[in-house]
Design a protein around this motif. Structure first.
Motif, PDB file in Angstrom:
ATOM      1  N   GLY B 230      -6.598  -4.610   2.837  1.00  0.00           N
ATOM      2  CA  GLY B 230      -6.262  -3.353   3.509  1.00  0.00           C
ATOM      3  C   GLY B 230      -7.078  -2.196   2.954  1.00  0.00           C
ATOM      4  O   GLY B 230      -7.610  -1.375   3.707  1.00  0.00           O
ATOM      5  N   LEU B 231      -7.217  -2.146   1.647  1.00  0.00           N
ATOM      6  CA  LEU B 231      -7.975  -1.045   1.044  1.00  0.00           C
ATOM      7  C   LEU B 231      -9.462  -1.150   1.386  1.00  0.00           C
ATOM      8  O   LEU B 231     -10.125  -0.136   1.603  1.00  0.00           O
ATOM      9  N   VAL B 232      -9.965  -2.383   1.459  1.00  0.00           N
ATOM     10  CA  VAL B 232     -11.370  -2.570   1.844  1.00  0.00           C
ATOM     11  C   VAL B 232     -11.579  -2.078   3.275  1.00  0.00           C
ATOM     12  O   VAL B 232     -12.518  -1.327   3.573  1.00  0.00           O
ATOM     13  N   VAL B 233     -10.676  -2.477   4.163  1.00  0.00           N
ATOM     14  CA  VAL B 233     -10.782  -2.076   5.570  1.00  0.00           C
ATOM     15  C   VAL B 233     -10.736  -0.557   5.689  1.00  0.00           C
ATOM     16  O   VAL B 233     -11.538   0.059   6.403  1.00  0.00           O
ATOM     17  N   LEU B 234      -9.807   0.065   4.968  1.00  0.00           N
ATOM     18  CA  LEU B 234      -9.687   1.521   5.023  1.00  0.00           C
ATOM     19  C   LEU B 234     -10.967   2.190   4.523  1.00  0.00           C
ATOM     20  O   LEU B 234     -11.452   3.156   5.111  1.00  0.00           O
ATOM     21  N   SER B 235     -11.546   1.640   3.454  1.00  0.00           N
ATOM     22  CA  SER B 235     -12.765   2.233   2.904  1.00  0.00           C
ATOM     23  C   SER B 235     -13.917   2.150   3.899  1.00  0.00           C
ATOM     24  O   SER B 235     -14.661   3.113   4.086  1.00  0.00           O
ATOM     25  N   ILE B 236     -14.042   0.981   4.543  1.00  0.00           N
ATOM     26  CA  ILE B 236     -15.100   0.837   5.551  1.00  0.00           C
ATOM     27  C   ILE B 236     -14.906   1.881   6.644  1.00  0.00           C
ATOM     28  O   ILE B 236     -15.838   2.582   7.053  1.00  0.00           O
ATOM     29  N   ALA B 237     -13.653   2.011   7.107  1.00  0.00           N
ATOM     30  CA  ALA B 237     -13.369   2.935   8.207  1.00  0.00           C
ATOM     31  C   ALA B 237     -13.638   4.381   7.791  1.00  0.00           C
ATOM     32  O   ALA B 237     -14.221   5.161   8.554  1.00  0.00           O
ATOM     33  N   MET B 238     -13.269   4.739   6.554  1.00  0.00           N
ATOM     34  CA  MET B 238     -13.475   6.120   6.125  1.00  0.00           C
ATOM     35  C   MET B 238     -14.962   6.434   5.955  1.00  0.00           C
ATOM     36  O   MET B 238     -15.413   7.533   6.284  1.00  0.00           O
ATOM     37  N   LEU B 239     -15.714   5.455   5.465  1.00  0.00           N
ATOM     38  CA  LEU B 239     -17.159   5.658   5.332  1.00  0.00           C
ATOM     39  C   LEU B 239     -17.794   5.861   6.703  1.00  0.00           C
ATOM     40  O   LEU B 239     -18.649   6.732   6.881  1.00  0.00           O
ATOM     41  N   LEU B 240     -17.356   5.067   7.674  1.00  0.00           N
ATOM     42  CA  LEU B 240     -17.920   5.207   9.017  1.00  0.00           C
ATOM     43  C   LEU B 240     -17.531   6.550   9.629  1.00  0.00           C
ATOM     44  O   LEU B 240     -18.348   7.194  10.296  1.00  0.00           O
ATOM     45  N   ALA B 241     -16.298   6.986   9.391  1.00  0.00           N
ATOM     46  CA  ALA B 241     -15.851   8.268   9.939  1.00  0.00           C
ATOM     47  C   ALA B 241     -16.705   9.397   9.371  1.00  0.00           C
ATOM     48  O   ALA B 241     -17.074  10.329  10.076  1.00  0.00           O
ATOM     49  N   TRP B 242     -17.041   9.256   8.104  1.00  0.00           N
ATOM     50  CA  TRP B 242     -17.845  10.286   7.451  1.00  0.00           C
ATOM     51  C   TRP B 242     -19.299  10.209   7.911  1.00  0.00           C
ATOM     52  O   TRP B 242     -19.926  11.210   8.269  1.00  0.00           O
TER      53      TRP B 242
END
Lengths: 305, 367
Positions: B230-242
């Protein structure tokens, strides 16, 4: 632990809804005994295993493994028994050695601790120790499963139909392995639908539709329940079966592989019957006395129910 | 502890050898974050307007020009009568009709402006209502310009609306945090459920059940890998959002991770609990799907909770994503702090504990 019996079952009953899978089953397995549970599919063998390995609770009756009650002391039982379910249930995506190390660790032992016990079996699959368990052949899977069930040196081993779906040579080898384990004082309860494997056990229990039919040594069972048996073959086997059932002094006639088995009275006259069948138009009728086997006893007891 | 580490090693080994799951963990967030923010836009553009001009004055021509000049509106046709315009609406070629009444310009100059009529196609409710609002805006602006030029007193005081935190009301800024939550709902809910029911279907759990492994340890070993996932998925998503949308949290990143961790505890606990009560993959997936749909549609992810009926609002109090959504949007867009959101954190914490305990309790080593 010095319980007298490895397994002690008294009036064990298990129902699934309205279906009674086990009906007041009682028997005892001696320490160090190789005990066979013989019966067709649906006889209740797996249910009995699941009760004894504490995967289920019985509806009535009591069961004790290694002197420990299956309901009250289930935790202790789990560290003392080895169970090999009928279906291959190791991790297909872990390798042979990973599976073994995993199950050893779950019991808090190292593979090296009990290596002497599994060595004769494990050596046969050791060349494939890095192979995924799912990619092993049927016979090798079975050997790995046996190793995993033994790795914590259980005092009682439960094997649910270990030879089902295994070729004849591997089956024979498997029974040799069980004989070796028995020599190492492990009590074994093994089930099989194959009557011909009964002779490899010290004692057997015949079970059908949840009822225990008989418990004794294979030889004891045959001599206690055996009848005079003749084998009959020749020509049109199905018509011959029907004709044989009409013969005088024939109690039962059942198809039995290549020949029919006739169980007969003391007054049965083989020569006269053979002549009668030839007169009825059957060619090459062969009617010979044979030794009664477990299967004959099983069919007899089953019909008496 | 040793048993737990053995079980965890086994879970991670299986995870890394799985052909499907690692791809899902990486590709799913990438796909969702790259594609969905572009397509789920509620900004209404290209609203087609047909004008029925009964006035034929300078004012009416000016109105048509201004409407057409709007970024959101385009004039499809100018008709002489309403029937012709209605035909266009029925044919689906126009979304709204504006009727400018006769003597509209002179009535404006006299200070008693005649009413104009807007009829909008309500089939697409969003486009219809937003379209007519844009249209009203364009008209009001035009009238104000004319009144100012002619030195007339302004008839309507135009209201000025300013949107805080998302100044351009960019729908994407509202959606991106919601998509992150959706990713966590799907991945951390479904994967543990699939994993555990898989052990049931292959029968391996039977072999585990006869070992002395405790159910608490076993359940924990099933949950922990998906907390990390879950934390990996969130990190990927936040990096893409940025990287792609230039959207970074206005508040603290640590706060987001803390809330995400609580939420992931909850979702994975739910997945494992359902798997424990299911015998087959289909059964587990169906129940999971049912719950996920309720989570996505009812917890304010897509539509605001405030506009739901009162009884439905009460139900949302029992939906864990509701609190996570509140936290995510507040931190991402408003820069809220833990102090502002402590009650949402507390609610999420309670859900995390309860759902994970249910997951343990639902696991029965004997039937």
């Amino acid at each position: 632990m010095n319980a007298r019996y490895a397994i002690e079952i008294d009036g064990l009953t298990k129902r699934y809804g309205s279906m009674t899978a086990l009906d007041r089953v009682s028997f005892r397995v001696e320490r160090g005994e190789l005990f066979g549970l013989i019966g067709p599919d649906g006889a209740g063998k797996t249910t009995l295993f699941r009760l004894l390995t504490t995967l289920m609770n019985p509806d009535e009756g009591t069961a004790a493994v290694d002197g420990l009650d299956c309901v009250a002391s289930y935790r202790q039982i789990r560290s003392r028994v080895g169970y090999m379910p009928g279906r291959f249930s190791l991790y297909a995506d872990l390798s042979v050695e990973e599976n073994l190390a995993f199950f050893a660790a779950l019991f808090g032992v190292r593979v090296a601790d009990n290596y002497d016990l599994i060595a004769p079996i494990y050596r046969q699959i050791e060349p494939f120790r890095t192979r995924r368990a799912g990619k092993l052949s049927g016979g090798m899977k079975q050997k790995l499963a046996l190793c995993c069930a033994l790795i914590h040196r259980p005092s009682v081993l439960f094997l649910d139909e270990p030879t089902t779906g295994v070729d004849a040579v591997s089956r024979s080898e498997f029974w040799d392995m069980l004989a070796e384990l028995k020599a190492k004082e492990i009590s074994i309860l093994v089930s099989t639908p194959y009557m011909d494997e009964a002779d490899r056990c010290d004692r057997i229990a015949l079970i059908n539709e949840g009822h225990l039919l008989a418990v004794d040594s294979p030889r004891g069972i045959v001599s206690a329940y055996g009848e005079r048996i003749y084998t009959l073959s020749g020509g049109d086997m199905y018509a011959l079966l029907l004709a044989a059932r009409r013969l005088p002094h024939v109690r039962r006639c059942c198809p039995f592989g290549a020949a029919h088995h006739l169980s007969v009275d003391a007054d049965f006259d083989a020569a006269a019957c053979r002549r009668q069948l030839m007169d009825e138009g059957f060619a090459d009728v062969a009617l010979q006395p044979a030794e009664s086997g477990i299967e004959d006893v099983f069919i007899k007891l089953m019909n008496h129910e | 502890m040793r048993t737990l580490s053995v079980l965890l090693q086994k879970e991670f080994r299986q995870l890394s050898r799985n052909k499907f799951v690692p791809k899902v963990i990486v590709l799913f967030p990438i796909m969702v974050m790259l594609v969905i923010p572009w397509v789920t836009t509620m900004d209404v553009r290209n609203v087609g307007v047909t004008v029925v001009d009964d006035d034929r004055s300078t004012l009416s021509r000016r109105l048509v020009d201004n409407i057409d000049a709007s970024e959101y509106l385009s004039v499809i046709a100018v008709c002489d009568d309403y029937a012709a315009a209605l035909a266009l609406l029925e044919a689906g070629e126009t979304d709204a009709i504006l009727e400018i009444p006769d003597d509209c310009e002179s009535s404006l100059l006299e200070g008693r402006l005649k009413k104009m009529n807007i009829s909008a196609n309500g089939v697409n409710a969003m486009k219809g209502s937003l379209g007519s609002r844009y249209l009203m805006g364009a008209i009001a602006q035009t009238l104000a310009e004319v009144q100012a030029e002619k030195g007339l007193p302004a008839s309507v005081e135009p209201t000025v609306v300013r949107n805080f935190y998302n100044p351009t009301l960019e729908y994407r800024n509202y959606m991106v945090p919601a998509l992150m939550i959706m990713l966590l709902v799907m991945i951390c809910g479904f994967l543990p459920a699939l994993n555990l029911v898989g052990e049931k279907e292959t029968g391996t759990i039977e072999q585990i059940n006869v070992t002395p492994v405790g159910r608490f340890t076993f359940t924990l070993a099933k949950l922990i890998p998906f907390w990390l996932v879950g934390l990996v998925v969130l990190s990927i998503a936040m990096l893409l959002a940025w990287g792609v949308y230039a959207l970074s949290p206005a508040g603290s990143v640590a706060g987001i991770y803390a809330a995400a961790l609580l939420f992931v505890f909850t979702m994975s606990g739910l997945g494992v609990a359902i798997a424990n009560k299911s015998d087959t993959m289909q059964q587990a997936m169906f129940v999971m799907f049912f719950i996920v749909i309720i989570f996505i549609l009812m917890s304010g992810l897509l539509t605001p909770i405030d506009s739901m009926p009162a009884w439905a609002q009460k139900i949302t109090l029992f939906l864990p994503p509701r609190y996570f959504i509140e936290i995510m949007r507040s931190i991402y867009l408003k820069g809220a702090t833990f102090g502002d959101l402590w009650h949402d954190f507390a609610a999420l914490g309670v859900f995390a504990v309860v759902f994970d305990l249910i997951a343990v309790a639902a696991y029965k080593k004997r039937s």
